[in-house]
Structures are given as C-alpha cells and as structure tokens.
Design an enzyme around this catalytic site. Sequence first.
Site, PDB file in Angstrom:
ATOM      1  N   HIS A 166       0.794  -1.236   0.000  1.00 55.02           N
ATOM      2  CA  HIS A 166       0.000   0.000   0.000  1.00 55.02           C
ATOM      3  C   HIS A 166       0.822   1.280   0.000  1.00 55.02           C
ATOM      4  CE1 HIS A 166       0.951  -0.090   4.283  1.00 55.02           C
ATOM      5  NE2 HIS A 166       0.503   1.146   4.387  1.00 55.02           N
TER       6      HIS A 166
HETATM    7  N1  UDP Z   1      -3.572  -5.322   9.344  1.00 58.07           N
HETATM    8  C1  UDP Z   1      -4.891  -5.700   9.593  1.00 58.07           C
HETATM    9  N2  UDP Z   1      -5.652  -6.117   8.539  1.00 58.07           N
HETATM   10  C2  UDP Z   1      -5.178  -6.190   7.270  1.00 58.07           C
HETATM   11  C3  UDP Z   1      -3.826  -5.805   7.015  1.00 58.07           C
HETATM   12  C4  UDP Z   1      -3.059  -5.365   8.086  1.00 58.07           C
HETATM   13  O1  UDP Z   1      -5.347  -5.661  10.734  1.00 58.07           O
HETATM   14  O2  UDP Z   1      -5.931  -6.583   6.370  1.00 58.07           O
HETATM   15  C5  UDP Z   1      -2.757  -4.837  10.464  1.00 58.07           C
HETATM   16  C6  UDP Z   1      -1.421  -5.508  10.640  1.00 58.07           C
HETATM   17  O3  UDP Z   1      -1.521  -6.641  11.484  1.00 58.07           O
HETATM   18  C7  UDP Z   1      -0.563  -4.410  11.248  1.00 58.07           C
HETATM   19  C8  UDP Z   1      -1.161  -3.140  10.719  1.00 58.07           C
HETATM   20  O4  UDP Z   1      -2.441  -3.480  10.204  1.00 58.07           O
HETATM   21  O5  UDP Z   1      -0.689  -4.391  12.672  1.00 58.07           O
HETATM   22  C9  UDP Z   1      -0.285  -2.570   9.634  1.00 58.07           C
HETATM   23  O6  UDP Z   1      -0.926  -1.514   9.028  1.00 58.07           O
HETATM   24  P1  UDP Z   1      -0.403  -0.840   7.686  1.00 58.07           P
HETATM   25  O7  UDP Z   1       0.335  -1.846   6.916  1.00 58.07           O
HETATM   26  O8  UDP Z   1      -1.608  -0.195   7.076  1.00 58.07           O
HETATM   27  O9  UDP Z   1       0.506   0.347   8.183  1.00 58.07           O
HETATM   28  P2  UDP Z   1       2.053   0.545   8.443  1.00 58.07           P
HETATM   29  O10 UDP Z   1       2.451  -0.418   9.535  1.00 58.07           O
HETATM   30  O11 UDP Z   1       2.777   0.329   7.168  1.00 58.07           O
HETATM   31  O12 UDP Z   1       2.165   1.959   8.895  1.00 58.07           O
END
Ligand code: UDP
Length: 358
Positions: free
Chosen positions: A204
């Site tokens: 994403h």
């Molecule tokens: N996550 C979730 N459902 C999904 C995909 C990810 O609950 O379908 C959770 C995952 O376990 C993690 C978090 O969302 O804790 C990560 O979010 P994201 O990848 O959007 O953000 P980033 O960590 O890159 O800031």
Amino acid sequence: MRELAVVVGTRPEIIKMAPVIRAAEGRFDLHLVHTGQHYDPELSGTFFESLDLPTPDENLAIGSGTQAEQTGQALVGVESMLADRDPAAAIAQGDTNAVLSTALAAAKLPVAFGHVEAGLRSFDRTMPEEVNRVVSDHVADFSFAPTDQAVSHLESEGVTAGVFRTGNTVVDACREHAPLAAEHSTVRSDLGLAGEDYVVATIHRPSNTDDSDRLRAVVDTLDDADAPVVLPAHPRTRSVLDGMGYDPSGSLRLVDPLDYLDFLDLLANARVAVTDSGGIQEEASILEVPCLTVRPNTERPETVEAGVNELVGPETLAPRLEALLTDDAACAAMTGHPDLYGDGRAGERIVDVLAERV
Ligand code: UDP
C-alpha cells in the site's frame, strides 16, 4: 485523575496504541481522539470494537486529502482540543500526519507531548512518514524509543532528553491478540487455506502504488507464485488495481482488508509474508514468518540484520519467493528472532514514565 489525550488516525496507530490505552486506564482520565485519516470502517471503526477499546471521544473527520490538507486540518482540530482540555500530556504513535499534527499543536501551546515509537529512520526523506518522524521526534518531550538503534538515531540528532527505551507496543499487541486469533478466527478455513502452504501479502505504500508499472510487476509475480497468495487490499491499492482493470487469474487472491484478529491468524500461519508495511515487518519477525519487503529501504533494519526480513524489488521478488516456497531450510533460516522489538511490556513502561513525570 490527570487527563491524557491520545490521538490516533489510522489502523496501525489504533493497533499499536491499544496496549498503551489499556495500561493507562485507571491511571489517567483518557481523552481519545480519532483524526479520521482512515475513515473506511474496515480500516478503522471495527478496530475499536474488535480490540475492545473505548469509542473515541472525538472524531476530527479529516478524511483523505493532500499531505498539507490532512496535516493542516488535524493541526487545527488537535490544537483546539488541547487548548480546551489542557491535558497533562498528549501522546501519538508512529509516523502519520496525525502524529505530526499532534506534535506541532502540543509543542506550541505547550502541552507535554509523548511520541510512541520514536527514533525510527528510513533515511529516505522522499517518504512523507520520514518527515513526520523527524519533526515529531525533535519537538517531543518524551520519546518512547522501541530499540537501541532508535535511541542511537535520536542521540545522533542531538535528542537525548526525555528518551526512554521501552520496546515496541507491537509486541504487546501481538502477544495479547495472537492466542485470541488462534481461538476465534476462522479466516483460514473461510479462505480454504487450512493446512496449506500459502503467502500473505500487503502492498500500500505510495512508492509501490503510485507507479503502475511497478505495482503491476509486483502483483504479476504474486499471481505467478507456486502457492496461494492472499492479499488483503488497502483501499488505495484496490483503487489503482481497479483503475488498471487488473484481474488476477493465477495464485493471487485479492480480498478486503481483514479484521486484526483474522490478519494475525493469517500471518501467523503463512509460509512467507510479502509486504511494504512497517508494522507487518515487525509482526512477521515476532510471529516467526519469513518476510520479503518490497522497498528499497526500511526503518526496521534490525529485522534485516537478524536475517528474518529481506528487501526486494519487483525483479528480485520472484526468485526469493520461489526459494522460500520450495526450500524448508531457507525458510527456517529466516526465523528465530521473535524478541527484536521487546518483551511485550512496552505499554506499561510508557504509562509508568508518564505517570511519574507529567
Ligand atoms: N492489518 C490488519 N488487517 C489487514 C492488514 C493489516 O489488521 O488486512 C494490520 C497488521 O496486522 C498491522 C497493521 O495493520 O498491525 C499494519 O498496518 P499498515 O500496513 O496499514 O501500516 P504501516 O504499519 O505500514 O504503517
């Protein structure tokens, strides 16, 4: 009781702030603010319920927009909330525009500001998240750094006062929820994956979704994999793929974003994770799932140094994925470091510091 303002804006912030909120209940009056940056129910609303968190007291409903629109609107909303309530402290987690806005509003009023997950650096200033990290760390009164490396990044930028090495609350969140996920989630049987080797993928970051050739190369590789690949598609990714008329015909299954317990269960039992997420690099190391990160850099370098995460590009993803799907020893070599981010008591430590000092 003293008031603690807690600001969240997106899915990962809700997940990683949950252990802090739980530890603070009964020790502070909590005022929970959602900036509304993530507004889809599947990226936000359902998380408060499924993590059994209090409903936010305010939603600033900033929605999507440019970096400046999101930051500006949240800045005005958070400043007004802080000026009205004058809490003992405000805290925010991670590297989003919600964090930047809270840091700036608090620093200028002033209200004491605590940055949860301070000191991470990708050293890539083209990432909006990196700018948010650097600015927030430099105005914070309390920097809750997850690792020694994060502490030394802060030190090298002259940030030494108010720095506490707490571990990362992602470990608390994983440890609290993984058993619940194992007990309650039916996601693997719902997707017909129980007992199967499969890959879980998330993509994403704008650096992957804004370049349609790059995104196509990544999803084509996943579609060609020799095992089922489940990709819970972030709305941004879904909209770009829909715009390209992309329709996978092989191994790739695009599904809607999953509830946290379902995602944890899917990740914990996957053979390999392919991601550009920050949090999932950490969770994969904790849950001992080999991780391939589709980025040129990472602010989670300890996972790469420990050998449980590899940075790949669209062209190196295919051979690495194939190796991990066919070679058990290669997979085993990419596990075995579940403690890189702490012992699961980061939330408690953060609240202890705040309770003693604000
Ligand atoms: N996550 C979730 N459902 C999904 C995909 C990810 O609950 O379908 C959770 C995952 O376990 C993690 C978090 O969302 O804790 C990560 O979010 P994201 O990848 O959007 O953000 P980033 O960590 O890159 O800031």
